[in-house]
Design a protein around this motif. Sequence first.
Motif, PDB file in Angstrom:
ATOM      1  N   GLY A  95      -1.431   8.120  -4.959  1.00 51.17           N
ATOM      2  CA  GLY A  95      -0.042   8.095  -4.501  1.00 51.17           C
ATOM      3  C   GLY A  95       0.401   8.214  -4.859  1.00 51.17           C
ATOM      4  O   GLY A  95       1.500   9.741  -5.320  1.00 51.17           O
ATOM      5  N   MET A  96       1.115   7.930  -5.943  1.00 52.36           N
ATOM      6  CA  MET A  96       1.930   8.139  -7.402  1.00 52.36           C
ATOM      7  C   MET A  96       1.760   9.316  -8.297  1.00 52.36           C
ATOM      8  O   MET A  96       2.797   9.849  -8.770  1.00 52.36           O
ATOM      9  N   ALA A  97       0.613   9.812  -7.720  1.00 49.68           N
ATOM     10  CA  ALA A  97       0.293  11.297  -8.504  1.00 49.68           C
ATOM     11  C   ALA A  97       0.720  12.302  -8.061  1.00 49.68           C
ATOM     12  O   ALA A  97       1.545  13.261  -8.278  1.00 49.68           O
ATOM     13  N   VAL A  98       0.840  12.355  -6.709  1.00 50.15           N
ATOM     14  CA  VAL A  98       1.519  13.124  -5.791  1.00 50.15           C
ATOM     15  C   VAL A  98       3.044  12.591  -6.215  1.00 50.15           C
ATOM     16  O   VAL A  98       4.062  14.082  -5.965  1.00 50.15           O
ATOM     17  N   ALA A  99       3.580  11.216  -6.120  1.00 48.40           N
ATOM     18  CA  ALA A  99       4.805  11.079  -5.815  1.00 48.40           C
ATOM     19  C   ALA A  99       5.616  12.134  -7.623  1.00 48.40           C
ATOM     20  O   ALA A  99       6.527  12.930  -7.409  1.00 48.40           O
ATOM     21  N   VAL A 100       4.762  12.079  -7.963  1.00 44.77           N
ATOM     22  CA  VAL A 100       5.363  12.179  -9.478  1.00 44.77           C
ATOM     23  C   VAL A 100       5.528  13.738  -9.250  1.00 44.77           C
ATOM     24  O   VAL A 100       6.383  14.701  -9.631  1.00 44.77           O
ATOM     25  N   LEU A 101       4.652  14.509  -8.712  1.00 47.95           N
ATOM     26  CA  LEU A 101       4.181  15.917  -9.205  1.00 47.95           C
ATOM     27  C   LEU A 101       5.307  16.104  -8.067  1.00 47.95           C
ATOM     28  O   LEU A 101       6.023  17.162  -8.370  1.00 47.95           O
ATOM     29  N   LEU A 151       7.397   3.968  -7.440  1.00 46.16           N
ATOM     30  CA  LEU A 151       8.139   5.519  -7.762  1.00 46.16           C
ATOM     31  C   LEU A 151       8.958   5.445  -8.262  1.00 46.16           C
ATOM     32  O   LEU A 151       9.916   6.102  -8.040  1.00 46.16           O
ATOM     33  N   PHE A 152       9.923   4.194  -6.989  1.00 46.83           N
ATOM     34  CA  PHE A 152      11.793   4.659  -7.574  1.00 46.83           C
ATOM     35  C   PHE A 152      12.121   3.989  -8.542  1.00 46.83           C
ATOM     36  O   PHE A 152      12.378   4.837  -9.050  1.00 46.83           O
ATOM     37  N   GLY A 153      11.748   3.084  -9.270  1.00 52.78           N
ATOM     38  CA  GLY A 153      11.265   3.163 -10.470  1.00 52.78           C
ATOM     39  C   GLY A 153      11.488   4.243 -11.620  1.00 52.78           C
ATOM     40  O   GLY A 153      12.607   4.698 -12.840  1.00 52.78           O
ATOM     41  N   LEU A 154       9.942   5.232 -11.463  1.00 49.49           N
ATOM     42  CA  LEU A 154       9.558   5.871 -12.422  1.00 49.49           C
ATOM     43  C   LEU A 154      10.297   7.621 -11.943  1.00 49.49           C
ATOM     44  O   LEU A 154      10.486   8.033 -13.136  1.00 49.49           O
TER      45      LEU A 154
END
Length: 718
Positions: free
Chosen positions: A668-674, A600-603
Amino acid sequence: MSDHSSTPRPDGALAALARFCHRRRRLVLLAWIFGVAAVAFAGFGYGAASDNDFSGGDSGSAKAQALIERHFPERQGDTLTLAIKASKGIDDPAARRRIEKVVADLDASPLTGPVTSPYRDAAQVTPDRRIARMTIPLTDKEVEKTAVKPLVDEVKDASGDGVTLGLGGERAEKAETPPQGPTEGVGILTAAVILFVSFGSLVAMGLPIMTALMAILGGIALIRLVGYLVPAPDFTVLVAAMVGLGVGIDYALFIVTRYREARQDGDEPESAAVRAITTAGHAVLFAGTTVVIALLGLVVMGQRLMTGVAIAASVTVLVTMVAAVTLLPALLGFTGHRIDSLRLPRRAPRPRSAERRPPAERWAVTVQRRPLLAAVLAGAGLLVLAAPTLSMRLSLPDASVQPRDRSSYTSYEILSEGFGPGYGAPLIFAARIGSADADLRPVVEAVGRTGGIASVTPARISEDGRAATFMAFPKTGSQDEATADLVHELRDDVLPKAPGGAEVQVGGPNAAAIDVAEDVGARLPLMVAVVLALSLVLLIALVRSVTIAVQAAVMNLLSIGAAYGVLVAVVQWGWLGSALGFPTEMPITTWVPMMMFPLLFGLSMDYEVFLISRVREEYERTGDTRAAVTRGLARTAKVITAAAAIMIAVFGTSLLGSDVSVKQIGLGMAVAVLIDATVVRMILVPAVMELCGKANWWMPGRRPAEPAPVKAAEKARV
């Protein structure tokens, strides 16, 4: 300020690469096709097998496992557990015929060792004779899950006439976990729809999809080959495919968007491709490198298999980066003037007036009018979402958290009812002894008197007389916090006080899961610090501003913390958990937060790079930070929204799968990107940059040059 511009010169290496790939497009395309085909043939045909052994290190469970492997070689093989429940008792004639047939079939299988019938061993049956258990050894330690699946299905189908049968064990759980492939297909289809709506053209839509799929195929095949050097667990391919698909489509999306803008400005196809690669492609290389560096931060965790995951996922991201700056320019050469062919029917756009601004620009202006209020509200909201992270518990999933229609869950449920929930979470004690006459009875009795222990087995001496082992069954299951507390009590209080207990190690899968979780928790801050430091250095090199790099790091930490909090609320607390496909409340899988952070930090840095690169271009042109932010946000809002929607779709479709750990990381990654594409990019970035003003561009040891002159009328309009 041109001397310090972050935009590469059109005669640089990227420009030369873009021209070559565009002009020699047939050669480049054939090289990719034959190269991927060769790698796929080698990787999928002869690649390394996955490695799921998380043991090792100097923990108590690792030491116990080492003793067992050295002195009890007969106990190293995997086992299955057959659980039997008969409403009329196992001695009922109809029930007995059904049970004995299943036992005979399992005994006859070439995969299993000798199977002892429960009718020959009273210890395997509860006092009321309604529930029985059987431990079935597997003859091959490396047996594939596809070979075990027929046994699982046979046992499941044998239930009936008041008899319920379930086959459990790690191999049975894996055999019942179907591949994740269909969910990835849903993600690709959703991404195609988003691209079609965004571009309005089937041709423009197809380029990112084709580029990403080619890169992912090659990347996953390379992962299988790299596995010979750096082993990785079986979930690696799923995670790598999910990440590779998301970034691959996004990177190509940014480049195709810049290509179409250049074509609309009147550039010829070749010059438009060069312009796209030297601007968006340049940002892609920095963004992808940030993701790779963040992933390699997992190496500091000191866990062999997570190092394998990091390298494998990095390989996939690297392949998508190479495809974006080589394969995509070649494909753009084939489309040429036809990039917008096969268009989606739309109404003719209304002419834009000087007073009418894009929605994103108007929103940025609104935020900039009250920047402190916007920053405080957005930051407070993210902190509220992150609050549940403080209660996060880590563990490894077992049969108790599997879908309720699984045979492995049926086995767990029957055994818990008949022998207690701790039967599936045994603690295995091992100790090195001086001779076969050593007496471990005081230790066994001390363990048996411990409050959380249901029962213990007698100590068993190895054939060489140099080691002993015994088992204890907790009163609670492996996912219960009380079980972890019990392990600590045994290690810290019970064993040290028992005669000879100081030399006894507590091991087994249950204790190993606890040790891994604690090791992850202890090393996680170090990984966060390493990833943060390396990413800051890279971002400073790109945007040439310490202030913006620090802003990005803090905002990314906030969005990742919020994603952790939502994950805990859904998975661990059960809020909307059943609606999202989680069978029950469960701890977070140990490797999920460890894997989520660098990813997530990278994305998140991806979107920061694409947004700030455009903001900096506008600042160098106008010299006005406020105008640069509004224009940069307006020019990137649509493409970042589309990219985020694709990421959310790709990650979110993991919820359609069956692997609870992959579902956790996908959620978790979908929520973070949102959160990152909405709260961070649309509120925090314009608000904080407005508050910082000229300080946004501070860089030690460099005196800012005067920006290029800009017409007063244009500045006034913005």
